[in-house]
Design a protein around this motif. Structure first.
Motif, short mmCIF file in Angstrom:
data_model
loop_
_atom_site.label_atom_id
_atom_site.label_comp_id
_atom_site.label_asym_id
_atom_site.label_seq_id
_atom_site.Cartn_x
_atom_site.Cartn_y
_atom_site.Cartn_z
N LEU A 44 6.06 1.15 10.71
CA LEU A 44 6.29 2.13 11.78
C LEU A 44 5.24 3.24 11.73
O LEU A 44 4.71 3.66 12.77
N VAL A 45 4.90 3.67 10.51
CA VAL A 45 3.87 4.71 10.36
C VAL A 45 2.54 4.21 10.92
O VAL A 45 1.85 4.90 11.68
N GLY A 46 2.19 2.96 10.57
CA GLY A 46 0.95 2.36 11.07
C GLY A 46 0.98 2.20 12.58
O GLY A 46 -0.01 2.47 13.28
N PHE A 47 2.14 1.77 13.09
CA PHE A 47 2.31 1.57 14.53
C PHE A 47 2.06 2.87 15.28
O PHE A 47 1.30 2.91 16.26
N LYS A 48 2.68 3.96 14.81
CA LYS A 48 2.52 5.25 15.48
C LYS A 48 1.06 5.70 15.46
O LYS A 48 0.53 6.20 16.45
N ALA A 49 0.42 5.50 14.30
CA ALA A 49 -0.99 5.89 14.19
C ALA A 49 -1.84 5.09 15.18
O ALA A 49 -2.72 5.64 15.85
N GLY A 103 -0.58 14.05 17.29
CA GLY A 103 0.40 14.30 16.23
C GLY A 103 1.05 13.06 15.67
O GLY A 103 1.64 13.08 14.58
N LEU A 104 0.95 11.93 16.40
CA LEU A 104 1.55 10.69 15.91
C LEU A 104 0.79 10.14 14.71
O LEU A 104 1.30 9.34 13.95
N PHE A 105 -0.47 10.56 14.59
CA PHE A 105 -1.31 10.05 13.49
C PHE A 105 -1.12 10.99 12.31
O PHE A 105 -1.53 12.14 12.36
N SER A 106 -0.49 10.50 11.25
CA SER A 106 -0.18 11.39 10.13
C SER A 106 -0.80 10.90 8.83
O SER A 106 -0.26 10.02 8.16
N PRO A 107 -1.96 11.48 8.45
CA PRO A 107 -2.60 11.08 7.18
C PRO A 107 -1.67 11.30 5.98
O PRO A 107 -1.70 10.52 5.03
N ARG A 157 -0.80 8.71 2.94
CA ARG A 157 -1.02 9.05 1.53
C ARG A 157 0.25 8.84 0.72
O ARG A 157 0.22 8.30 -0.39
N ALA A 158 1.38 9.25 1.29
CA ALA A 158 2.67 9.11 0.59
C ALA A 158 2.97 7.63 0.30
O ALA A 158 3.43 7.28 -0.79
N ILE A 159 2.67 6.77 1.28
CA ILE A 159 2.92 5.33 1.08
C ILE A 159 2.00 4.79 -0.02
O ILE A 159 2.42 4.05 -0.90
N LEU A 160 0.73 5.20 0.04
CA LEU A 160 -0.26 4.71 -0.93
C LEU A 160 0.16 5.08 -2.35
O LEU A 160 -0.02 4.30 -3.29
N LYS A 161 0.75 6.28 -2.52
CA LYS A 161 1.16 6.72 -3.85
C LYS A 161 2.25 5.80 -4.41
O LYS A 161 2.27 5.53 -5.60
N ARG A 201 3.30 2.47 -3.14
CA ARG A 201 2.95 1.04 -3.24
C ARG A 201 1.72 0.68 -2.44
O ARG A 201 1.67 0.89 -1.24
N ARG A 202 0.75 0.09 -3.13
CA ARG A 202 -0.49 -0.32 -2.48
C ARG A 202 -0.23 -1.32 -1.36
O ARG A 202 -0.77 -1.20 -0.26
N THR A 203 0.62 -2.34 -1.64
CA THR A 203 0.81 -3.42 -0.65
C THR A 203 1.36 -2.86 0.66
O THR A 203 0.93 -3.25 1.73
N GLU A 204 2.30 -1.89 0.57
CA GLU A 204 2.90 -1.38 1.80
C GLU A 204 1.91 -0.52 2.56
O GLU A 204 1.97 -0.42 3.79
N PHE A 205 0.99 0.10 1.84
CA PHE A 205 -0.08 0.86 2.49
C PHE A 205 -0.93 -0.11 3.32
O PHE A 205 -1.33 0.19 4.45
N VAL A 206 -1.17 -1.29 2.76
CA VAL A 206 -1.94 -2.32 3.50
C VAL A 206 -1.19 -2.73 4.76
O VAL A 206 -1.79 -2.87 5.83
N TRP A 207 0.16 -2.89 4.67
CA TRP A 207 0.93 -3.23 5.88
C TRP A 207 0.73 -2.17 6.94
O TRP A 207 0.60 -2.47 8.12
#
Length: 564
Positions: A135-140, A362-366, A370-374, A376-382
């Motif tokens: 969902l985070v990726g979708f919004k971005a 505002g939909l794009f939230s770095p 960052r929170a996802i990357l901290k 789990r790497r795999t979910e950051f990739v998703w």
């Protein structure tokens, strides 16, 4: 929910007085964005511009009484407009305006009926296939798409829209032909929005900005300087349009895609902007609400509708507390139809584009990335895949890519369940994985204890069998025990695999026992040939029983040998 709550919407029921001002301002502010955007989206779909007004009014009002999301702003969206353009373009090639209106009514009614049917079948769970990182990726991704989509309007350039990279290249190529006055107006709009948001956050910034832009166009004759405006909008109420059942036969596959998109976008937007102190959006209720909003407005010339991410963002940021904000937006669209259409004609595209961009960024939230990357790497990739999918393939395809990626990742986790040999901790009834770290753990000569973990089903039964074989060969045991206490579900393929293993083992003189079956698994095994092969004597409650029974058996054999 009490019995009258079903007639009176939940939000109206618990309405608090202090919300009224916030809802009024949010409704007016959202209208300042929704109405112009709806006009623009109608033209994207190749429909007359007033269709946008009808779509900003009726679906919004119907949703307000049925929907479960308080801030969701329901009219049409870029994605739906593009999908509708594809569907209608295929049917009505010559662009006969009367036929186009009928086809549009048919498409919108079909989409509505499909969504209502999905609500009746309770298919809302489909929305759960979208994980939070996705969902985070979708919004971005949506934010990037919207900004790129609005660039030509900000600069006053024209080019045929295409893929993402095509649009970027065309934009760069068109820069020398940019209209200075258009760009100046756009930058002025952005600066004004930024200042208003910063220093007077309560004020309906887009409303002021749009009003100021309309006045500027009138006073300074900006059209003569190349600033483009919305142009003539026919006044008056929509007329009754009857859908055509024959067209429905041709339009249904497109309608299915649009219904899926409308629901996915709506529930994504509803979830993205839900506050913690509000009722959570209910997926099946959303299906019903967006379905009735489409079906009900189809007869009055509206186009396909759904919850829009960027307009919901505007509505929420402007302070919307309940669906009353949506009713205010709908009322304003009605007022525009009846009274203000000459003013609408003066509205500059550059200002609208600036408003859309300002609220979409505002939909794009770095931070969220960052929170996802901290964690789990795999979910950051998703998240990145979902973002790239939306940007490069389009919203519908992007969502599908994201769902497929989530499911693949899940399948990968599930397809490889661990299987290990067990030993007992001395002096206890605790069995744990055989490991060099615990050399004192007890093993029982001739007895091999194996424990697979997780769910065993068609996708991984083969892998489990492959892992068990070498363990059995090395152990050279008389009795192999499968401890299924950590297996919460076994389906047909898995039971068949265990049945075949039992046959193979018995041919080599080894016996298979099973232990620790939970009630569901036990019932399934009893109904299968495996149950007949094993009989109750070879199914055990847990490993303690197995070891006790085995030790009794060995002792009995020793006694028989010594008697001889």
């Amino acid at each position: 929910m009490s019995h009258h709550a079903s007639v009176v919407p939940e939000w109206l029921h618990r309405y608090e007085e202090q919300w009224a001002r916030a809802d009024l301002i949010a409704g007016l502010t959202a209208a300042a964005v929704v109405i112009p955007k709806a006009l623009a989206y109608a033209t994207i779909a190749g429909l007359p511009v007033q269709v946008g007004l009808y779509t900003a009014c009726l679906p919004m009002a119907i949703y307000a009484f049925i929907g479960s999301s308080r801030p969701l702003s329901v009219s049409t969206t870029t994605t739906l407009a593009i999908l509708a353009a594809n569907a209608l373009g295929l049917i009505i090639a010559n662009g006969d305006p009367r036929m186009l209106i009928v086809a549009n009514a048919t498409l919108t009614l079909l989409v509505g009926m499909m969504l209502v049917a999905a609500a009746v079948l309770r298919l809302g769970f489909v929305a759960n296939f979208i994980s939070e990182p996705v969902l985070v990726g979708f919004k971005a991704g949506v934010a990037i798409v919207i900004v790129v989509d609005q660039l030509p309007k900000l600069f006053g350039i024209h080019y045929p829209k295409g893929s993402f990279f095509h649009n970027i290249a065309a934009f760069v190529a068109g820069l020398p032909h940019a209209s200075a006055s258009t760009l100046a107006l756009a930058l002025f709009t952005l600066a004004a929005l930024f200042a208003l948001e910063r220093f007077t956050p309560r004020a309906p910034a887009p409303l002021f900005v749009v009003a100021a832009a309309i006045i500027a166009v009138a006073v300074f004759k900006l059209r003569a300087h190349g600033v483009e405006t919305v142009g003539a909008v026919p006044a008056g109420l929509p007329s009754w349009t009857k859908p055509d059942p024959l067209l429905a036969l041709k339009l249904w596959p497109d309608a299915l895609g649009i219904a899926l998109m409308s629901f996915t976008e709506s529930i994504a937007a509803a979830r993205a902007f839900a506050r913690n102190d509000e009722p959570a959006p209910d997926a099946n209720r959303e299906l019903l609400a967006t379905g009735l909003a489409n079906a009900g407005s189809a007869f009055f010339g509206a186009m396909v509708s759904g919850g829009g991410t960027s307009q919901t963002a505007v509505n929420r940021q402007a302070g919307a507390r309940t669906q009353l904000a949506g009713l205010v937006t709908a009322a304003l669209a009605l007022a525009v139809m009846l009274m203000f259409s000459p003013l609408m004609a003066l509205m500059p595209h550059a200002t609208l584009a600036a408003v859309v961009v300002f609220y979409s960024v505002g939909l794009f939230s770095p931070e969220e990335f960052r929170a996802i990357l901290k964690v789990r790497r795999t979910e950051f990739v998703w998240a990145l895949v979902a973002c790239a999918g939306v940007v490069l393939l389009g919203t519908l395809e992007g969502i599908l890519v994201a769902i497929v990626v989530s499911l693949f990742a899940l399948a990968h986790q599930v397809s490889n369940p661990p299987v290990y040999a067990l030993k007992r901790i001395p002096g206890t009834n605790v069995f744990r994985r055989d490991s060099k770290r615990h050399p004192d753990d007890e093993a029982f000569p001739g007895l091999l204890l194996l424990r697979p973990e997780g769910r065993i089903f068609f996708a991984n039964a083969q892998r489990v069998a492959e892992k068990i074989r070498p363990l059995v060969r090395e152990a050279n045991a008389r009795i192999v025990v499968l401890d299924l206490s950590r297996v919460f579900d076994v389906e047909y393929t898995a039971i068949k695999m265990i049945t075949e293993a039992e046959k193979r083992l018995s041919e080599t003189g080894t016996t298979l026992w099973v232990a620790g079956l939970n009630p569901g698994v036990l019932a399934a095994v009893r109904r299968s040939p495996l149950g007949e092969a094993l009989g109750e004597a070879r199914m055990f409650y847990n490993l303690e029983y197995v070891v006790t029974r085995y030790q009794e058996m060995v002792a009995r054999e020793d006694r028989d040998v010594s008697r001889r």
